[in-house]
Design a protein around this motif. Structure first.
Motif, short mmCIF file in Angstrom:
data_model
loop_
_atom_site.label_atom_id
_atom_site.label_comp_id
_atom_site.label_asym_id
_atom_site.label_seq_id
_atom_site.Cartn_x
_atom_site.Cartn_y
_atom_site.Cartn_z
N ASP A 117 0.91 -1.14 0.00
CA ASP A 117 0.00 0.00 0.00
C ASP A 117 0.95 1.20 0.00
OD1 ASP A 117 -2.08 1.71 0.16
OD2 ASP A 117 -2.83 1.04 2.12
N HIS A 118 1.07 1.82 -1.15
CA HIS A 118 2.09 2.84 -1.35
C HIS A 118 2.18 3.82 -0.19
CE1 HIS A 118 4.25 6.18 -3.21
NE2 HIS A 118 4.77 5.25 -3.97
N PRO A 119 3.36 4.11 0.34
CA PRO A 119 4.70 3.78 -0.13
C PRO A 119 5.30 2.52 0.48
CG PRO A 119 4.92 5.37 1.61
CD PRO A 119 3.44 5.05 1.50
N TRP A 120 4.49 1.66 1.06
CA TRP A 120 5.08 0.53 1.78
C TRP A 120 4.80 -0.81 1.11
CZ3 TRP A 120 8.58 2.33 4.75
CH2 TRP A 120 8.41 3.56 5.39
N ALA A 121 5.79 -1.67 1.15
CA ALA A 121 5.62 -3.07 0.74
C ALA A 121 6.07 -3.92 1.92
CB ALA A 121 6.48 -3.37 -0.48
N GLN A 122 5.31 -4.95 2.21
CA GLN A 122 5.57 -5.74 3.42
C GLN A 122 5.58 -7.23 3.10
OE1 GLN A 122 3.80 -4.95 7.61
NE2 GLN A 122 2.33 -6.24 6.55
N ALA A 123 6.43 -7.95 3.81
CA ALA A 123 6.46 -9.41 3.66
C ALA A 123 6.58 -10.06 5.02
CB ALA A 123 7.64 -9.81 2.79
N PHE A 124 5.95 -11.21 5.14
CA PHE A 124 6.16 -12.11 6.28
C PHE A 124 6.57 -13.47 5.73
CE2 PHE A 124 2.89 -9.25 8.08
CZ PHE A 124 3.55 -8.84 9.23
N VAL A 125 7.53 -14.07 6.40
CA VAL A 125 7.94 -15.43 6.03
C VAL A 125 7.95 -16.27 7.31
CG1 VAL A 125 9.88 -16.86 5.24
CG2 VAL A 125 9.28 -14.78 3.99
N VAL A 126 7.35 -17.45 7.22
CA VAL A 126 7.36 -18.41 8.33
C VAL A 126 7.94 -19.71 7.79
CG1 VAL A 126 5.94 -19.76 9.94
CG2 VAL A 126 5.33 -17.38 9.45
N ILE A 127 8.90 -20.26 8.52
CA ILE A 127 9.45 -21.57 8.12
C ILE A 127 8.96 -22.62 9.11
CG2 ILE A 127 11.53 -22.91 7.67
CD1 ILE A 127 12.99 -20.29 7.12
N GLU A 128 8.29 -23.62 8.54
CA GLU A 128 7.71 -24.69 9.35
C GLU A 128 8.46 -26.00 9.08
OE1 GLU A 128 3.85 -25.73 7.89
OE2 GLU A 128 3.48 -27.19 9.49
N ALA A 129 8.63 -26.81 10.12
CA ALA A 129 9.16 -28.17 9.92
C ALA A 129 8.02 -29.15 10.12
CB ALA A 129 10.28 -28.46 10.91
N ARG A 130 7.77 -29.98 9.11
CA ARG A 130 6.71 -30.99 9.22
C ARG A 130 7.34 -32.37 9.29
NH1 ARG A 130 2.75 -29.06 4.37
NH2 ARG A 130 2.09 -27.12 5.35
N PRO A 131 6.84 -33.20 10.22
CA PRO A 131 7.39 -34.56 10.29
C PRO A 131 7.14 -35.30 8.98
CG PRO A 131 5.88 -34.12 12.12
CD PRO A 131 5.77 -32.97 11.17
N ILE A 132 8.14 -36.03 8.52
CA ILE A 132 7.95 -36.86 7.33
C ILE A 132 7.32 -38.17 7.78
CG2 ILE A 132 9.12 -38.07 5.43
CD1 ILE A 132 11.34 -35.93 5.65
N THR A 133 6.09 -38.40 7.32
CA THR A 133 5.38 -39.63 7.69
C THR A 133 5.39 -40.58 6.50
OG1 THR A 133 3.32 -38.71 6.90
CG2 THR A 133 3.82 -38.37 9.23
N GLN A 134 5.02 -41.83 6.74
CA GLN A 134 4.96 -42.79 5.64
C GLN A 134 4.00 -42.28 4.55
OE1 GLN A 134 7.02 -45.39 5.29
NE2 GLN A 134 6.17 -45.50 3.24
N SER A 135 2.84 -41.70 4.99
CA SER A 135 1.87 -41.25 3.97
C SER A 135 2.43 -40.08 3.15
CB SER A 135 0.54 -40.89 4.62
OG SER A 135 0.73 -39.87 5.54
N SER A 136 3.27 -39.21 3.77
CA SER A 136 3.83 -38.12 2.97
C SER A 136 4.88 -38.67 2.00
CB SER A 136 4.40 -37.00 3.84
OG SER A 136 5.54 -37.41 4.54
N LEU A 137 5.53 -39.81 2.35
CA LEU A 137 6.49 -40.41 1.42
C LEU A 137 5.76 -41.08 0.26
CD1 LEU A 137 9.06 -42.03 3.91
CD2 LEU A 137 9.42 -40.04 2.44
N ASP A 138 4.54 -41.64 0.55
CA ASP A 138 3.77 -42.35 -0.48
C ASP A 138 3.17 -41.37 -1.49
OD1 ASP A 138 4.36 -44.68 0.79
OD2 ASP A 138 2.44 -44.86 1.84
N SER A 139 2.85 -40.13 -1.03
CA SER A 139 2.12 -39.23 -1.95
C SER A 139 3.06 -38.52 -2.90
CB SER A 139 1.31 -38.21 -1.14
OG SER A 139 2.18 -37.44 -0.36
#
Ligand SMILES: CC(C)(COP(=O)(O)OP(=O)(O)OC[C@H]1O[C@@H](n2cnc3c(N)ncnc32)[C@H](O)[C@@H]1OP(=O)(O)O)[C@@H](O)C(=O)NCCC(=O)NCCS
Length: 139
Positions: A117-139
């Motif tokens: 919204d002029h004159p400002w530009a804004q960003a947010f970044v979030v880094i998440e760690a998700r457990p690797i499960t068998q189902s996430s390996l299968d997909s």
């Protein structure tokens, strides 16, 4: 679990001045071809670059490094899904840093949101760690 958060507010007029002063030298040093293509076809060129500048700063904070001298800005880059949602991709040193932060048995997911919204530009970044499960390996 959350591994890191980062935010940044960039002044669009300042980015506009830098674009005028340094042109392609600035663009090629900081922004990937995808980021440049997006910005250059927009009406609000400087605003589009400013959001991506803020995203890189926010990402470097979420990674816990900040922007030390010598790092490549282009190793943190924003593209957009068809829906318009921004996606932060990391390569090189930023990818190495992300891997070092990520606990064993987990995968890292980077969330990014942008606004301006002029004159400002804004960003947010979030880094998440998700457990690797068998189902996430299968997909
Ligand atoms: C998403 C939306 C709320 C953005 O609101 P806005 O006030 O116009 O713009 P803001 O300045 O707050 O934010 C712009 C940023 O929102 C982000 N954004 C756009 N669409 C998004 C989405 N679907 N999900 C999450 N973030 C989105 C982008 O990062 C964009 O900046 P960028 O294009 O430079 O990357 C608005 O565009 C909207 O409702 N869109 C509806 C979906 C749509 O029209 N999609 C078109 C393609 S199918």
């Amino acid at each position: 679990m959350i591994l890191g958060i980062g935010t940044d507010l960039a002044n669009i007029d300042r980015i506009s001045g830098t674009l005028e002063r340094f042109g392609d030298r600035f663009k090629n040093r900081v922004f990937t071809k995808i980021e440049q293509a997006k910005a250059e076809r927009r009406k609000d060129v400087a605003g589009t670059y400013a959001k991506r500048w803020a995203a890189k700063e926010a990402c470097s904070k979420a990674l816990g490094t900040g922007l030390a001298m010598g790092i490549s800005w282009k190793d943190m880059s924003v593209s957009n899904l068809r829906s318009g949602q921004p996606v932060m991709e990391v390569t090189g040193w930023a990818k190495d840093r992300l891997e070092a932060l990520t606990p064993h048995g987990h995968e890292a997911v980077i969330h990014c949101t942008l606004t301006d919204d002029h004159p400002w530009a804004q960003a947010f970044v979030v880094i998440e760690a998700r457990p690797i499960t068998q189902s996430s390996l299968d997909s």
